[in-house]
Write a protein that holds these residues in place. Structure first.
Motif, PDB file in Angstrom:
ATOM      1  N   THR A   1      -8.256  26.326   5.139  1.00  0.00           N
ATOM      2  CA  THR A   1      -7.341  27.372   6.125  1.00  0.00           C
ATOM      3  C   THR A   1      -8.242  27.965   7.172  1.00  0.00           C
ATOM      4  O   THR A   1      -9.310  27.782   7.279  1.00  0.00           O
ATOM      5  N   ILE A   2      -7.428  28.605   7.897  1.00  0.00           N
ATOM      6  CA  ILE A   2      -7.988  29.007   9.191  1.00  0.00           C
ATOM      7  C   ILE A   2      -9.162  29.798   8.785  1.00  0.00           C
ATOM      8  O   ILE A   2      -9.038  31.074   7.989  1.00  0.00           O
ATOM      9  N   GLY A   3     -10.226  30.355   9.372  1.00  0.00           N
ATOM     10  CA  GLY A   3     -11.322  31.045   9.339  1.00  0.00           C
ATOM     11  C   GLY A   3     -12.150  30.465   8.042  1.00  0.00           C
ATOM     12  O   GLY A   3     -13.169  31.109   7.817  1.00  0.00           O
TER      13      GLY A   3
ATOM     14  N   GLN B   1      -2.295  32.498   3.516  1.00  0.00           N
ATOM     15  CA  GLN B   1      -1.787  31.674   2.442  1.00  0.00           C
ATOM     16  C   GLN B   1      -0.843  30.483   2.739  1.00  0.00           C
ATOM     17  O   GLN B   1      -0.414  30.254   3.882  1.00  0.00           O
ATOM     18  N   VAL B   2      -1.259  29.521   1.899  1.00  0.00           N
ATOM     19  CA  VAL B   2      -0.913  28.151   1.802  1.00  0.00           C
ATOM     20  C   VAL B   2       0.447  27.920   0.973  1.00  0.00           C
ATOM     21  O   VAL B   2       0.504  28.253  -0.339  1.00  0.00           O
ATOM     22  N   GLN B   3       1.383  27.059   1.412  1.00  0.00           N
ATOM     23  CA  GLN B   3       2.663  26.598   0.525  1.00  0.00           C
ATOM     24  C   GLN B   3       2.684  25.170   0.658  1.00  0.00           C
ATOM     25  O   GLN B   3       2.614  24.732   1.707  1.00  0.00           O
TER      26      GLN B   3
ATOM     27  N   GLY C   1       1.722  27.350   6.327  1.00  0.00           N
ATOM     28  CA  GLY C   1       0.662  28.563   6.174  1.00  0.00           C
ATOM     29  C   GLY C   1      -0.404  28.556   7.044  1.00  0.00           C
ATOM     30  O   GLY C   1      -0.501  27.840   8.095  1.00  0.00           O
ATOM     31  N   SER C   2      -1.558  29.252   6.710  1.00  0.00           N
ATOM     32  CA  SER C   2      -2.709  29.445   7.602  1.00  0.00           C
ATOM     33  C   SER C   2      -3.394  28.101   7.560  1.00  0.00           C
ATOM     34  O   SER C   2      -4.674  28.289   6.947  1.00  0.00           O
TER      35      SER C   2
END
Length: 121
Positions: A101-103, A1-3, A26-27
């Motif tokens: 994001t990661i992944g 999740q990103v903020q 976040g990630s």
């Protein structure tokens, strides 16, 4: 999740300055472009300025010479220094980031919740 969380908005007199900040958390694997848009109630959201990870910036014409965008890549943070503010700069300012994001192999667009800037005497 990103903020994306903006801060620094408020009420300021014409001719004065204000500095907005936006921190992404976040990630997050990597961030490409970050920037600022603004929106007046009843009107379309418009570009203010953007900046790439390499530091190349782009400004909408009404902001050139008055606003400066910068970023701290280590902190995933973008700033907007606004000088010589005018009443017509009154708007909700939104932070924007294109990031991965990661992944995930793909970049996506993310927005902050907005911060109100009011320029009035």
């Amino acid at each position: 999740q990103v903020q994306l969380v903006e801060s620094g908005g408020g009420l300021v007199q014409p001719g004065r300055s204000l500095r907005l900040s936006c921190a992404a958390s976040g990630s997050i694997s990597s961030i490409s472009t970050m920037g600022w848009y603004r929106q007046v109630s009843g009107k379309q959201r418009e570009l203010v300025a953007t900046i790439t990870s390499g530091g190349n910036s782009n400004y909408a014409d009404p902001m050139k010479g008055r606003f400066t965008i910068s970023r701290d890549n280590a902190k995933n943070t973008v700033y907007l220094q606004m000088n010589s503010l005018k009443p017509e700069d009154t708007a909700v300012y939104y932070c924007y980031a294109v990031l991965r994001t990661i992944g995930s192999p793909l970049f996506g667009s993310y927005w902050g919740q907005g911060t109100q800037v009011t320029v009035s005497s």
